[in-house]
Design a protein around this motif. Structure first.
Motif, PDB file in Angstrom:
ATOM      1  N   VAL A 185      28.826  43.083  29.646  1.00 11.07           N
ATOM      2  CA  VAL A 185      28.604  41.652  29.835  1.00 11.07           C
ATOM      3  C   VAL A 185      29.923  40.887  29.734  1.00 11.07           C
ATOM      4  O   VAL A 185      30.240  40.038  30.576  1.00 11.07           O
ATOM      5  CB  VAL A 185      27.584  41.133  28.805  1.00 11.07           C
ATOM      6  CG1 VAL A 185      27.562  39.602  28.784  1.00 11.07           C
ATOM      7  CG2 VAL A 185      26.200  41.673  29.121  1.00 11.07           C
ATOM      8  N   ALA A 202      31.688  38.988  32.864  1.00  5.06           N
ATOM      9  CA  ALA A 202      31.748  37.531  32.742  1.00  5.06           C
ATOM     10  C   ALA A 202      33.191  37.041  32.707  1.00  5.06           C
ATOM     11  O   ALA A 202      33.552  36.072  33.395  1.00  5.06           O
ATOM     12  CB  ALA A 202      31.003  37.081  31.484  1.00  5.06           C
ATOM     13  N   ALA A 258      33.646  35.009  36.171  1.00  7.49           N
ATOM     14  CA  ALA A 258      33.325  33.600  35.939  1.00  7.49           C
ATOM     15  C   ALA A 258      34.597  32.771  35.908  1.00  7.49           C
ATOM     16  O   ALA A 258      35.658  33.238  35.506  1.00  7.49           O
ATOM     17  CB  ALA A 258      32.566  33.444  34.621  1.00  7.49           C
ATOM     18  N   LEU A 306      31.574  30.288  31.745  1.00  8.60           N
ATOM     19  CA  LEU A 306      31.591  31.546  31.004  1.00  8.60           C
ATOM     20  C   LEU A 306      30.278  31.750  30.250  1.00  8.60           C
ATOM     21  O   LEU A 306      29.699  32.842  30.272  1.00  8.60           O
ATOM     22  CB  LEU A 306      32.764  31.564  30.030  1.00  8.60           C
ATOM     23  CG  LEU A 306      32.949  32.833  29.206  1.00  8.60           C
ATOM     24  CD1 LEU A 306      33.184  34.028  30.120  1.00  8.60           C
ATOM     25  CD2 LEU A 306      34.102  32.668  28.229  1.00  8.60           C
ATOM     26  N   SER A 337      27.493  32.553  32.713  1.00  2.16           N
ATOM     27  CA  SER A 337      27.635  33.916  33.227  1.00  2.16           C
ATOM     28  C   SER A 337      27.195  34.944  32.186  1.00  2.16           C
ATOM     29  O   SER A 337      26.529  35.929  32.522  1.00  2.16           O
ATOM     30  CB  SER A 337      29.086  34.174  33.635  1.00  2.16           C
ATOM     31  OG  SER A 337      29.458  33.361  34.725  1.00  2.16           O
ATOM     32  N   ILE A 338      27.552  34.714  30.929  1.00  2.00           N
ATOM     33  CA  ILE A 338      27.117  35.622  29.873  1.00  2.00           C
ATOM     34  C   ILE A 338      25.597  35.628  29.768  1.00  2.00           C
ATOM     35  O   ILE A 338      24.968  36.683  29.613  1.00  2.00           O
ATOM     36  CB  ILE A 338      27.764  35.231  28.529  1.00  2.00           C
ATOM     37  CG1 ILE A 338      29.267  35.535  28.563  1.00  2.00           C
ATOM     38  CG2 ILE A 338      27.108  35.980  27.364  1.00  2.00           C
ATOM     39  CD1 ILE A 338      30.018  35.064  27.339  1.00  2.00           C
ATOM     40  N   LEU A 368      24.098  37.621  32.692  1.00  2.00           N
ATOM     41  CA  LEU A 368      24.267  39.063  32.544  1.00  2.00           C
ATOM     42  C   LEU A 368      23.451  39.608  31.379  1.00  2.00           C
ATOM     43  O   LEU A 368      22.905  40.714  31.458  1.00  2.00           O
ATOM     44  CB  LEU A 368      25.748  39.383  32.362  1.00  2.00           C
ATOM     45  CG  LEU A 368      26.597  39.163  33.629  1.00  2.00           C
ATOM     46  CD1 LEU A 368      28.077  39.031  33.283  1.00  2.00           C
ATOM     47  CD2 LEU A 368      26.390  40.306  34.614  1.00  2.00           C
ATOM     48  N   SER A 422      27.821  35.520  38.898  1.00  2.00           N
ATOM     49  CA  SER A 422      28.897  35.002  38.051  1.00  2.00           C
ATOM     50  C   SER A 422      30.058  34.496  38.901  1.00  2.00           C
ATOM     51  O   SER A 422      30.674  33.480  38.589  1.00  2.00           O
ATOM     52  CB  SER A 422      29.385  36.090  37.095  1.00  2.00           C
ATOM     53  OG  SER A 422      28.383  36.437  36.167  1.00  2.00           O
ATOM     54  N   THR A 447      29.181  31.117  40.127  1.00  2.00           N
ATOM     55  CA  THR A 447      28.784  30.146  39.100  1.00  2.00           C
ATOM     56  C   THR A 447      29.533  28.828  39.257  1.00  2.00           C
ATOM     57  O   THR A 447      28.962  27.747  39.064  1.00  2.00           O
ATOM     58  CB  THR A 447      29.041  30.726  37.697  1.00  2.00           C
ATOM     59  OG1 THR A 447      28.223  31.873  37.519  1.00  2.00           O
ATOM     60  CG2 THR A 447      28.712  29.718  36.618  1.00  2.00           C
TER      61      THR A 447
END
Length: 386
Positions: A129, A133, A137, A144, A147-148, A151, A351, A354
């Motif tokens: 992850v 990310a 990202a 960020l 994105s985390i 994931l 991501s 994003t």
């Protein structure tokens, strides 16, 4: 070489979005509207995953029969017994031997326990992850965090598989690490460096395949990416190294009857259901984020950046991961964990996009209600367990 360099400040700097009136880099996130409505939902998803992982980590009983079997196999190995018996004699799994070997090595120091295998997968999942990310990202706190959350939701979609002794997450980590090295091999200064990095990256992917066989599918990713970009013959030759080594690896397996039987022959006996394959594809298409991300990219930025290495490799990852995941899911006995490669590839692509998505929601004229709705969509569409 420059085309393959990853921007140090912003991996999303090749996202144009000029047709949407958006700018890139830091300007994209300097809008006046606050991002806390989206951040609240993303942080909730992250926190929920932490709670679920912590709870399952210390369960006093095996989470699945496969977990119990792997622990028993590792315990047998510490007593000098083989991972696989003679052909058709003994094996509790049809995975590669590396997870059993890893557990046995840990058991020599920690003693036999359920916790060791779970911790391995938790660390592998977190590493994946963070790696994806931080790589894809945009380097802002909001992109960020989102994105985390995207994931981490792979954990929920697969039945909280980040806390399982089975080898999926460790296999994925080795394969992803190998793909990063292979990506770098394309920009190496000399032919010798390219070949050396390609060999190293291929070796990492093959190690992943020795945890779980599906990782072997990713040896074809560099070649697909370079064919899409109509690369030079030199890069195509380098991209051929992973699939050639993959074939050599299969040949090496055939020289060991127990390995070939339990890693290749036994899985091949399970029928793949075309109906289940299609149903799995429908499930993936029901994920609104990947559909929206791909369509938005195709209709706007693709004409400007489809040829960039990053875009080609992300598309190639979908081409490799989705069919393999659907086939694994559609085989008799296939479960949600089979979708992990596809979901991780989807998460990486989303991501990457994003920055554009947040730009659309981050304008000063965007109402908080819309941002809350987008956050709710994030929570429902990506965290729901199937």
């Amino acid at each position: 070489k420059t085309a393959y360099e990853i921007p140090k400040r912003d991996w999303s700097s090749d996202v144009c979005s000029s047709d949407l009136g958006l700018s890139t880099g830091d300007d994209l996130m300097k809008a006046q509207a606050p991002g806390w409505p989206i951040a609240v939902v993303a942080v909730f998803i992250i926190a929920a995953n932490v709670v679920f992982v912590w709870h399952r980590l210390f369960l006093p009983y095996p989470i699945s029969p496969w977990e119990a079997g792997l622990v028993v196999e590792a315990a047998r190995l510490t007593q000098g017994l083989p991972v696989y018996g003679a052909v058709q004699d003994h094996a509790t799994t049809m995975y590669g031997p590396m997870q059993t070997l890893s557990l046995a090595g840990i058991f020599k120091f920690s003693g036999i326990s359920l916790l060791a295998g779970r911790l391995i997968n938790v660390f592998a999942g977190i590493a994946i992850v963070l790696l994806l990310a931080l790589s894809f990202a945009q380097r802002t706190w909001l992109s960020l965090v989102v994105s985390i959350a995207l994931l981490l939701s792979v954990n929920g979609w697969t039945g909280y598989y980040f806390v399982e002794t089975r080898p999926d997450m460790v296999s994925a980590l080795w394969a992803i690490a190998g793909l990063f090295v292979l990506y770098r091999s394309m920009s190496a200064a000399s032919a010798a460096s390219q070949v050396a990095l390609a060999l190293a990256g291929s070796a990492l992917v093959l190690v992943g395949a020795m945890y779980k066989q599906t990782a072997l599918a990713f040896v074809g990713l560099p070649l697909i990416a370079e064919l899409i970009g109509r690369s030079s013959w030199r890069r195509l030759v380098v991209a051929l190294i992973p699939p050639v080594l993959g074939l050599i690896g299969l040949f090496a397996l055939s020289l060991s009857p127990p390995l070939w039987h339990f890693m290749v022959a036994v899985p091949a006996q399970y029928r793949i259901s075309p109906t289940a394959f299609v149903d799995g594809g429908v499930v993936l298409l029901s994920l609104p984020f990947i559909v929206i991300a791909v369509l938005q990219w195709l209709l706007t930025d693709a004409r400007d950046n489809w040829h960039t290495p990053l875009a080609r490799w992300l598309v190639a990852s979908l081409v490799c991961a989705v069919p393999v995941s659907l086939a694994a899911l559609a085989k008799e006995g296939g479960t949600q964990n089979s979708m992990i490669p596809a979901l991780l590839a989807i998460g990486a692509f989303c991501s990457w996009r994003t920055a554009v998505a947040l730009g659309l929601l981050h304008g000063s004229d965007t109402r908080p209600a819309l941002r809350f709705a987008a956050g709710a969509l994030l929570a429902v569409a990506r965290s729901e367990e199937h």
